[in-house]
Motif scaffolding. Structure first.
Motif, PDB file in Angstrom:
ATOM      1  N   UNK A  40      65.565  46.899  56.575  1.00  0.00           N
ATOM      2  CA  UNK A  40      66.444  47.265  55.460  1.00  0.00           C
ATOM      3  C   UNK A  40      67.494  48.307  55.809  1.00  0.00           C
ATOM      4  N   UNK A  41      67.458  48.867  57.024  1.00  0.00           N
ATOM      5  CA  UNK A  41      68.436  49.897  57.319  1.00  0.00           C
ATOM      6  C   UNK A  41      68.358  50.398  58.750  1.00  0.00           C
ATOM      7  N   UNK A  60      80.270  53.225  51.961  1.00  0.00           N
ATOM      8  CA  UNK A  60      79.929  51.988  52.640  1.00  0.00           C
ATOM      9  C   UNK A  60      80.572  51.992  54.025  1.00  0.00           C
ATOM     10  N   UNK A  61      79.775  51.755  55.052  1.00  0.00           N
ATOM     11  CA  UNK A  61      80.278  51.666  56.419  1.00  0.00           C
ATOM     12  C   UNK A  61      80.024  50.259  56.947  1.00  0.00           C
ATOM     13  N   UNK A  62      80.854  49.839  57.866  1.00  0.00           N
ATOM     14  CA  UNK A  62      80.624  48.600  58.599  1.00  0.00           C
ATOM     15  C   UNK A  62      80.101  48.965  59.981  1.00  0.00           C
ATOM     16  N   UNK A  79      75.070  51.246  53.357  1.00  0.00           N
ATOM     17  CA  UNK A  79      75.365  52.330  52.417  1.00  0.00           C
ATOM     18  C   UNK A  79      74.749  53.612  52.941  1.00  0.00           C
ATOM     19  N   UNK A  80      75.551  54.674  53.009  1.00  0.00           N
ATOM     20  CA  UNK A  80      75.062  55.974  53.472  1.00  0.00           C
ATOM     21  C   UNK A  80      74.197  56.596  52.387  1.00  0.00           C
ATOM     22  N   UNK A  81      72.908  56.743  52.666  1.00  0.00           N
ATOM     23  CA  UNK A  81      71.989  57.317  51.687  1.00  0.00           C
ATOM     24  C   UNK A  81      71.855  58.826  51.828  1.00  0.00           C
ATOM     25  N   UNK A  82      71.954  59.319  53.069  1.00  0.00           N
ATOM     26  CA  UNK A  82      71.870  60.761  53.275  1.00  0.00           C
ATOM     27  C   UNK A  82      72.429  61.115  54.651  1.00  0.00           C
ATOM     28  N   UNK A  83      72.825  62.365  54.792  1.00  0.00           N
ATOM     29  CA  UNK A  83      73.212  62.899  56.098  1.00  0.00           C
ATOM     30  C   UNK A  83      72.830  64.367  56.116  1.00  0.00           C
ATOM     31  N   UNK A  84      72.492  64.850  57.299  1.00  0.00           N
ATOM     32  CA  UNK A  84      72.006  66.228  57.416  1.00  0.00           C
ATOM     33  C   UNK A  84      72.341  66.757  58.804  1.00  0.00           C
ATOM     34  N   UNK A  85      72.952  67.956  58.874  1.00  0.00           N
ATOM     35  CA  UNK A  85      73.173  68.597  60.166  1.00  0.00           C
ATOM     36  C   UNK A  85      71.820  69.005  60.738  1.00  0.00           C
ATOM     37  N   UNK A  86      71.631  68.766  62.039  1.00  0.00           N
ATOM     38  CA  UNK A  86      70.320  68.996  62.632  1.00  0.00           C
ATOM     39  C   UNK A  86      70.291  70.120  63.655  1.00  0.00           C
ATOM     40  N   UNK A  87      71.437  70.492  64.238  1.00  0.00           N
ATOM     41  CA  UNK A  87      71.439  71.553  65.243  1.00  0.00           C
ATOM     42  C   UNK A  87      72.681  72.407  65.089  1.00  0.00           C
ATOM     43  N   UNK A  97      72.315  63.864  61.529  1.00  0.00           N
ATOM     44  CA  UNK A  97      71.453  62.686  61.342  1.00  0.00           C
ATOM     45  C   UNK A  97      71.884  61.978  60.070  1.00  0.00           C
ATOM     46  N   UNK A  98      71.871  60.656  60.109  1.00  0.00           N
ATOM     47  CA  UNK A  98      72.295  59.861  58.955  1.00  0.00           C
ATOM     48  C   UNK A  98      71.289  58.741  58.711  1.00  0.00           C
TER      49      UNK A  98
END
Length: 303
Positions: A40-41, A60-62, A79-87, A97-98
């Protein structure tokens, strides 16, 4: 007004295949790599400049995913559900991270993805095995893993380019050739300060030494973190199977744990925000809304 607390219907995380492959996206993401894929992703890592804004959730990304075993890359919308800086920042860039969910997937593309999952087994590279070692590996490891024989360094590098090789088994009686392969594998590591270094190292294949060896060299390799396991010669089927399957199980596990932790943290933050919103609503309903209602005003006037 009393709130009714309902238990959460917790669901286990969907099965994911760890891999490490470059991904082409539109809009473009810099240094974009896939770290896992599910039906699913997909999980991605990328880097961005500090002044660049995060892509908004819901974007929405291709994606172009060149999954191993598939003749043509998958072209799919997500579809971008979340993103978070990790370092922290390194050389002006930040690792992010996405998590993305596939959307509007054509039936033919979904069928190719399902076929990839159904046929998946951990992939292991055998470097310069003797005839006896090749036979032993086939007997001890099939059908749990998919074996790829590499008679040369060039062949080994081509196999590793798949992006989903979980372990490399260095075999044979030629200790110098095995050492050269270990050096090549070690040189592929990025700078430890690189924002993608931790992901790259976790998704690099685990190296098992089953070749002839020099004890001091092996000690240095272990101390430098270059080796996952050292197998005694002659190889035994039980020890070989145990070590290789353990290496496959370790492949990518820290990246997945980190991403699961990010997902849990975000879920807890959302739950806290919902609780705060519900508490504020209760207070509003119990004070301002009720006190200022027509019915309550009539009661107060009658007192």
């Amino acid at each position: 007004m009393k709130r009714v607390h309902r238990p959460h219907a917790w669901q286990s995380r969907e099965a994911r295949i760890p891999l490490y492959l470059p991904v082409v996206t539109e809009p473009p993401l810099v240094d974009c790599w896939a770290v896992n894929v599910s039906l699913s992703g997909v999980g991605l890592v990328a880097s961005r400049a500090p002044e660049e804004a995060h892509l908004p959730e819901g974007q929405i990304l291709t994606l172009e995913l060149a999954l191993p075993e598939l003749a043509e890359p998958l072209i799919v919308k997500a579809l971008l559900q979340w993103s978070e800086d990790t370092t922290a920042s390194y050389q002006g860039r930040i690792s992010t991270a996405l998590g993305l969910r596939f959307v509007d997937v054509p039936t033919a593309t979904q069928e190719r993805l399902v076929a990839f999952f159904e046929s998946y087994r951990p992939h292991v590279a055998l470097f310069m095995p003797t005839a006896a070692e090749r036979t032993l590996c086939l007997q001890a490891l099939s059908p749990q893993v998919e074996l790829h024989e590499a008679p040369t360094l060039i062949a080994l590098e081509e196999i590793l380019a798949r992006g989903d090789v979980a372990a490399v088994l260095l075999c044979g009686a030629d200790a110098q050739a095995a050492q050269a392969a270990l050096t090549t594998l070690s040189q592929s590591r990025p700078d430890d300060h690189d924002p993608l270094s931790a992901v790259h190292q976790d998704l690099s294949p685990r190296v098992l030494w089953a070749a002839a060896y020099d004890a001091p060299a092996m000690l240095r390799a272990f101390n430098e973190g270059k080796l996952f396991a050292l197998l005694e010669r002659p190889l035994s089927p039980e020890a070989l199977s145990h070590a290789v399957l353990r290496a496959c199980g370790d492949f990518g596990v820290r990246t997945e744990q980190h991403r699961a932790g990010l997902a849990l943290e975000r879920a807890l933050l959302r739950e806290r925000d919902r609780n705060r919103a519900a508490g504020a609503l209760e207070q509003l309903a119990g004070t301002a809304l009720v006190a200022e209602s027509v019915a309550m005003q009539e009661v107060l006037e009658a007192v």
